[in-house]
Scaffold this motif. Structure first.
Motif, PDB file in Angstrom:
ATOM      1  N   ASP A 238       0.810  -1.220   0.000  1.00  0.00           N
ATOM      2  CA  ASP A 238       0.000   0.000   0.000  1.00  0.00           C
ATOM      3  C   ASP A 238       0.847   1.275   0.000  1.00  0.00           C
ATOM      4  O   ASP A 238       0.320   2.376  -0.203  1.00  0.00           O
ATOM      5  CB  ASP A 238      -0.919   0.022   1.218  1.00  0.00           C
ATOM      6  N   LEU A 239       2.159   1.140   0.232  1.00  0.00           N
ATOM      7  CA  LEU A 239       3.023   2.327   0.226  1.00  0.00           C
ATOM      8  C   LEU A 239       3.027   3.019  -1.129  1.00  0.00           C
ATOM      9  O   LEU A 239       3.226   4.238  -1.223  1.00  0.00           O
ATOM     10  CB  LEU A 239       4.467   1.940   0.598  1.00  0.00           C
ATOM     11  N   TYR A 240       2.823   2.253  -2.169  1.00  0.00           N
ATOM     12  CA  TYR A 240       2.935   2.790  -3.524  1.00  0.00           C
ATOM     13  C   TYR A 240       1.575   3.144  -4.123  1.00  0.00           C
ATOM     14  O   TYR A 240       1.464   3.418  -5.316  1.00  0.00           O
ATOM     15  CB  TYR A 240       3.666   1.775  -4.419  1.00  0.00           C
ATOM     16  N   GLN A 241       0.561   3.127  -3.274  1.00  0.00           N
ATOM     17  CA  GLN A 241      -0.781   3.502  -3.722  1.00  0.00           C
ATOM     18  C   GLN A 241      -1.081   4.931  -3.260  1.00  0.00           C
ATOM     19  O   GLN A 241      -1.116   5.215  -2.056  1.00  0.00           O
ATOM     20  CB  GLN A 241      -1.829   2.537  -3.133  1.00  0.00           C
ATOM     21  N   ASN A 242      -1.266   5.839  -4.233  1.00  0.00           N
ATOM     22  CA  ASN A 242      -1.604   7.235  -3.947  1.00  0.00           C
ATOM     23  C   ASN A 242      -0.680   7.878  -2.915  1.00  0.00           C
ATOM     24  O   ASN A 242      -1.127   8.347  -1.843  1.00  0.00           O
ATOM     25  CB  ASN A 242      -3.056   7.337  -3.451  1.00  0.00           C
ATOM     26  N   PRO A 243       0.625   7.911  -3.158  1.00  0.00           N
ATOM     27  CA  PRO A 243       1.532   8.537  -2.189  1.00  0.00           C
ATOM     28  C   PRO A 243       1.334  10.047  -2.145  1.00  0.00           C
ATOM     29  O   PRO A 243       0.823  10.664  -3.066  1.00  0.00           O
ATOM     30  CB  PRO A 243       2.918   8.182  -2.735  1.00  0.00           C
ATOM     31  N   ASN A 244       1.760  10.629  -1.047  1.00  0.00           N
ATOM     32  CA  ASN A 244       1.651  12.073  -0.852  1.00  0.00           C
ATOM     33  C   ASN A 244       2.921  12.779  -1.356  1.00  0.00           C
ATOM     34  O   ASN A 244       4.024  12.234  -1.325  1.00  0.00           O
ATOM     35  CB  ASN A 244       1.444  12.400   0.633  1.00  0.00           C
ATOM     36  N   THR A 245       2.751  14.035  -1.762  1.00  0.00           N
ATOM     37  CA  THR A 245       3.900  14.834  -2.202  1.00  0.00           C
ATOM     38  C   THR A 245       4.764  15.207  -1.003  1.00  0.00           C
ATOM     39  O   THR A 245       4.257  15.571   0.064  1.00  0.00           O
ATOM     40  CB  THR A 245       3.429  16.111  -2.908  1.00  0.00           C
ATOM     41  N   GLN A 246       6.071  15.115  -1.210  1.00  0.00           N
ATOM     42  CA  GLN A 246       7.032  15.482  -0.172  1.00  0.00           C
ATOM     43  C   GLN A 246       8.008  16.487  -0.755  1.00  0.00           C
ATOM     44  O   GLN A 246       8.672  16.212  -1.769  1.00  0.00           O
ATOM     45  CB  GLN A 246       7.789  14.243   0.333  1.00  0.00           C
ATOM     46  N   ALA A 247       8.141  17.647  -0.182  1.00  0.00           N
ATOM     47  CA  ALA A 247       9.049  18.683  -0.689  1.00  0.00           C
ATOM     48  C   ALA A 247       9.761  19.339   0.477  1.00  0.00           C
ATOM     49  O   ALA A 247       9.201  19.508   1.571  1.00  0.00           O
ATOM     50  CB  ALA A 247       8.279  19.716  -1.497  1.00  0.00           C
ATOM     51  N   LEU A 248      11.040  19.685   0.224  1.00  0.00           N
ATOM     52  CA  LEU A 248      11.836  20.328   1.263  1.00  0.00           C
ATOM     53  C   LEU A 248      12.853  21.238   0.601  1.00  0.00           C
ATOM     54  O   LEU A 248      13.547  20.841  -0.342  1.00  0.00           O
ATOM     55  CB  LEU A 248      12.558  19.270   2.117  1.00  0.00           C
ATOM     56  N   VAL A 249      12.959  22.457   1.089  1.00  0.00           N
ATOM     57  CA  VAL A 249      13.991  23.391   0.637  1.00  0.00           C
ATOM     58  C   VAL A 249      14.486  24.135   1.867  1.00  0.00           C
ATOM     59  O   VAL A 249      13.685  24.677   2.638  1.00  0.00           O
ATOM     60  CB  VAL A 249      13.443  24.408  -0.400  1.00  0.00           C
ATOM     61  N   ASN A 250      15.809  24.126   2.058  1.00  0.00           N
ATOM     62  CA  ASN A 250      16.371  24.949   3.115  1.00  0.00           C
ATOM     63  C   ASN A 250      17.737  25.469   2.687  1.00  0.00           C
ATOM     64  O   ASN A 250      18.450  24.835   1.910  1.00  0.00           O
ATOM     65  CB  ASN A 250      16.439  24.206   4.451  1.00  0.00           C
ATOM     66  N   LEU A 251      18.057  26.623   3.180  1.00  0.00           N
ATOM     67  CA  LEU A 251      19.320  27.283   2.870  1.00  0.00           C
ATOM     68  C   LEU A 251      20.031  27.563   4.180  1.00  0.00           C
ATOM     69  O   LEU A 251      19.605  28.412   4.969  1.00  0.00           O
ATOM     70  CB  LEU A 251      19.086  28.583   2.093  1.00  0.00           C
ATOM     71  N   GLY A 252      21.096  26.799   4.408  1.00  0.00           N
ATOM     72  CA  GLY A 252      21.868  26.980   5.627  1.00  0.00           C
ATOM     73  C   GLY A 252      22.897  28.082   5.441  1.00  0.00           C
ATOM     74  O   GLY A 252      23.520  28.205   4.384  1.00  0.00           O
ATOM     75  N   LEU A 253      23.120  28.853   6.474  1.00  0.00           N
ATOM     76  CA  LEU A 253      24.022  30.000   6.362  1.00  0.00           C
ATOM     77  C   LEU A 253      24.838  30.134   7.636  1.00  0.00           C
ATOM     78  O   LEU A 253      24.313  30.031   8.745  1.00  0.00           O
ATOM     79  CB  LEU A 253      23.211  31.292   6.140  1.00  0.00           C
ATOM     80  N   SER A 254      26.145  30.327   7.452  1.00  0.00           N
ATOM     81  CA  SER A 254      27.037  30.568   8.583  1.00  0.00           C
ATOM     82  C   SER A 254      28.059  31.612   8.146  1.00  0.00           C
ATOM     83  O   SER A 254      28.944  31.324   7.335  1.00  0.00           O
ATOM     84  CB  SER A 254      27.732  29.274   9.016  1.00  0.00           C
ATOM     85  N   VAL A 255      27.916  32.844   8.659  1.00  0.00           N
ATOM     86  CA  VAL A 255      28.804  33.944   8.288  1.00  0.00           C
ATOM     87  C   VAL A 255      29.375  34.562   9.557  1.00  0.00           C
ATOM     88  O   VAL A 255      28.615  35.011  10.432  1.00  0.00           O
ATOM     89  CB  VAL A 255      28.044  35.033   7.480  1.00  0.00           C
ATOM     90  N   PRO A 256      30.715  34.553   9.695  1.00  0.00           N
ATOM     91  CA  PRO A 256      31.301  35.192  10.879  1.00  0.00           C
ATOM     92  C   PRO A 256      31.147  36.715  10.798  1.00  0.00           C
ATOM     93  O   PRO A 256      31.548  37.334   9.808  1.00  0.00           O
ATOM     94  CB  PRO A 256      32.774  34.767  10.816  1.00  0.00           C
ATOM     95  N   ILE A 257      30.541  37.308  11.803  1.00  0.00           N
ATOM     96  CA  ILE A 257      30.370  38.759  11.838  1.00  0.00           C
ATOM     97  C   ILE A 257      31.636  39.438  12.380  1.00  0.00           C
ATOM     98  O   ILE A 257      32.104  40.436  11.843  1.00  0.00           O
ATOM     99  CB  ILE A 257      29.143  39.137  12.700  1.00  0.00           C
ATOM    100  N   LEU A 258      32.175  38.860  13.426  1.00  0.00           N
ATOM    101  CA  LEU A 258      33.392  39.406  14.014  1.00  0.00           C
ATOM    102  C   LEU A 258      34.311  38.236  14.364  1.00  0.00           C
ATOM    103  O   LEU A 258      34.031  37.469  15.278  1.00  0.00           O
ATOM    104  CB  LEU A 258      33.054  40.218  15.276  1.00  0.00           C
ATOM    105  N   ASP A 259      35.379  38.061  13.583  1.00  0.00           N
ATOM    106  CA  ASP A 259      36.278  36.928  13.824  1.00  0.00           C
ATOM    107  C   ASP A 259      37.685  37.382  14.190  1.00  0.00           C
ATOM    108  O   ASP A 259      38.627  36.581  14.175  1.00  0.00           O
ATOM    109  CB  ASP A 259      36.322  36.017  12.592  1.00  0.00           C
ATOM    110  N   TRP A 260      37.835  38.684  14.472  1.00  0.00           N
ATOM    111  CA  TRP A 260      39.123  39.230  14.898  1.00  0.00           C
ATOM    112  C   TRP A 260      40.251  38.936  13.893  1.00  0.00           C
ATOM    113  O   TRP A 260      41.372  38.652  14.270  1.00  0.00           O
ATOM    114  CB  TRP A 260      39.503  38.692  16.290  1.00  0.00           C
ATOM    115  N   GLY A 261      39.916  39.015  12.607  1.00  0.00           N
ATOM    116  CA  GLY A 261      40.942  38.920  11.565  1.00  0.00           C
ATOM    117  C   GLY A 261      41.326  37.515  11.151  1.00  0.00           C
ATOM    118  O   GLY A 261      42.309  37.324  10.427  1.00  0.00           O
TER     119      GLY A 261
END
Length: 495
Positions: free
Chosen positions: A346-369
């Protein structure tokens, strides 16, 4: 009396036959044959071949990183039986017995996107949960799964190792193939040194043997002259000392020959007790070597020339990596279908839509050079590599120029020492005949003998220098000037 004489004759004949048999058993090698044998079966050549094979599989591993990969991941089974603390709706905790099993499997086909450094994959997964303590009216088994799913993992503004490896790794592999040819030519140089060390020991043994025979003959002549009263006792004693010295020289020459035999046999894979006899490579190949052409060939063929380019690219890649680490951003996106059911089908009968989008971000604001220091260090390292490579290119060209000039000089010196050897031998032969007739003193004869021996050794030393320089020239350019052919061919390397 006749019986004892017959026994002595039989013993002498047996010794002579044994000596002849040993002489016949001795293996004869030319320099070319010795070099080929060393390249085929010497421990040094086997090590070089193994190193080449290792580099080949490293390159194959690099190429495989860019091919699609079909992967199966999962956990089968994950069984648990215990009392777990379960938080109730009113906040209290109940300890309930749990006996369950969880299975998850995922089959995915993934592909690297080399220009961007991302990874795209198509996946299908299935989960099964078994509750062995379920009530009678509750289902014991449940399924969930993703019939199909497309995922993308894409770094943004980041260092792309796949892009730089595509530039650098082919150069590394090409270097290794050329290094293989160079190292084989270096084996030729090593075995040439051993060949001539043995050959010079063989020549010294022949000289010592001949000098002993000549000294004994001269001693016999001096004895007769002394008995006739035409020479003095001090002259007779001088010759006797020469005979004793000649015997010591012969013993030393024999020891040196045995040591050289062991060294040669060990290098080319022979038994240390095998008897060998070397043929002097007196036939000198005649060809011209143009310095500018040799330098051009060296830059075209040598591994070092490719190494200059590779090192500059590696420094550029390190700078790109330092700049890419300033911002860490990654896009993760997926689209597909999922479902849950009590039955697997039954897993393959009328499955539901699955969607995912994410944007990970890591930016040093103050890293002392830190980022600035890391990028500046990479820039300074890149400049250092450029200056170092420029200097090494100059040194590389100078080395080729010097070695070619040295080779040309070796050939000219070889001709001079060859003629000197012939002249010294002829002078000694004349002096020996004149001594036998009483027209030359023993001192003059000794001088002629010393010059004969030193010039013969000088000739073989020049012969050694020429042939070592010959194989060195081949290693420096990967080119055979004698046949005007490249030593580096794709078929030979891949074979």
């Amino acid at each position: 009396m006749r019986k004892s004489t017959l026994i002595v004759i039989l013993i002498v004949a047996t010794v002579l036959c044994s000596f002849r048999a040993n002489s016949q058993d001795a293996m004869t090698y030319t320099l070319e044959e010795m070099v080929e044998r060393a390249k085929e079966i010497s421990p040094a050549s086997l090590r070089i071949r193994t190193k080449r094979e290792n580099r080949y599989w490293q390159y194959r591993q690099f190429k495989a990183n860019y091919n699609p990969q079909l992967r199966l991941n999962g956990t089968i089974p994950s069984y648990s039986q215990a009392f777990n603390s379960i938080t109730q709706p009113d906040g209290s905790i109940e300890f309930l017995e749990v006996q369950q099993n969880f299975i998850d499997l995922e089959l995915g086909l993934q592909q690297v996107i080399a220009p961007t450094g991302g990874i795209i994959s198509v996946n299908s997964s299935t989960n099964r949960f078994d509750n062995f303590l379920a009530d009678t009216n509750e289902p014991q088994t449940r399924y969930s799964g993703v019939p199909v799913n497309v995922r993308l993992q894409q770094p943004i503004f980041a260092y792309n190792p796949f892009k730089w490896d595509k530039k650098i790794q082919p150069l590394v592999y090409e270097e290794s193939k050329r290094e293989y040819v160079q190292e084989m030519e270096e084996v030729s140089m090593l075995v040439t040194n051993l060949f001539f060390d043995y050959l010079l020991a063989q020549v010294n043994f022949d000289i010592a043997t001949q000098n002993l025979a000549n000294s004994e003959q001269i001693f016999s002549i001096e004895q007769k002259r002394y008995e006739m009263g035409v020479t003095f006792e001090d002259a007779l004693l001088q010759v006797e000392l020469q005979v004793l010295q000649a015997r010591q020289d012969l013993a030393q020459a024999k020891m040196d020959l045995e040591g050289s035999t062991f060294a040669v046999n060990s290098f080319i894979g022979l038994n240390q007790y095998d008897q060998i006899r070397l043929i002097s490579p007196t036939e000198i190949p005649q060809f011209e070597v143009d310095v500018n052409r040799a330098i051009e060939l060296a830059f075209e063929n040598r591994a070092e020339a490719l190494g200059f380019i590779r090192r500059e690219l590696e420094a550029e890649a390190q700078l790109a990596e330092a700049k890419g680490n300033r911002v860490n951003m990654q896009l993760n996106a997926s689209y597909g279908y999922n479902n849950a059911a009590f039955n697997f089908g039954d897993l393959y009968q009328n499955p539901n839509t699955q969607a995912l989008v994410n944007l990970g971000l890591s930016v040093p604001i103050l890293d002392w050079g830190r980022n600035k220091a890391r990028v500046s260090q990479a820039q300074a390292n890149q400049r250092l590599v450029e200056y170092t490579v420029d200097q090494e290119r100059i040194n590389f060209e100078q080395e080729i120029f010097t070695k070619v000039k040295n080779f040309i000089m070796m050939r000219e010196r070889l001709e001079v020492t060859r003629i000197s050897d012939e002249v010294a031998q002829k002078r000694y032969d004349i002096a020996l005949k004149r001594y036998q007739t009483g027209n030359v003193t023993i001192t003059d004869l000794n001088i002629a003998q010393g010059e004969k021996d030193s010039n013969k050794r000088a000739y073989y030393a020049s012969l050694k220098d020429f042939w070592v320089a010959y194989y060195e020239l081949r290693a420096l350019t990967l080119y055979d000037f004698e046949t005007q052919t490249l030593l580096y061919t794709e078929e030979e390397i891949e074979g």
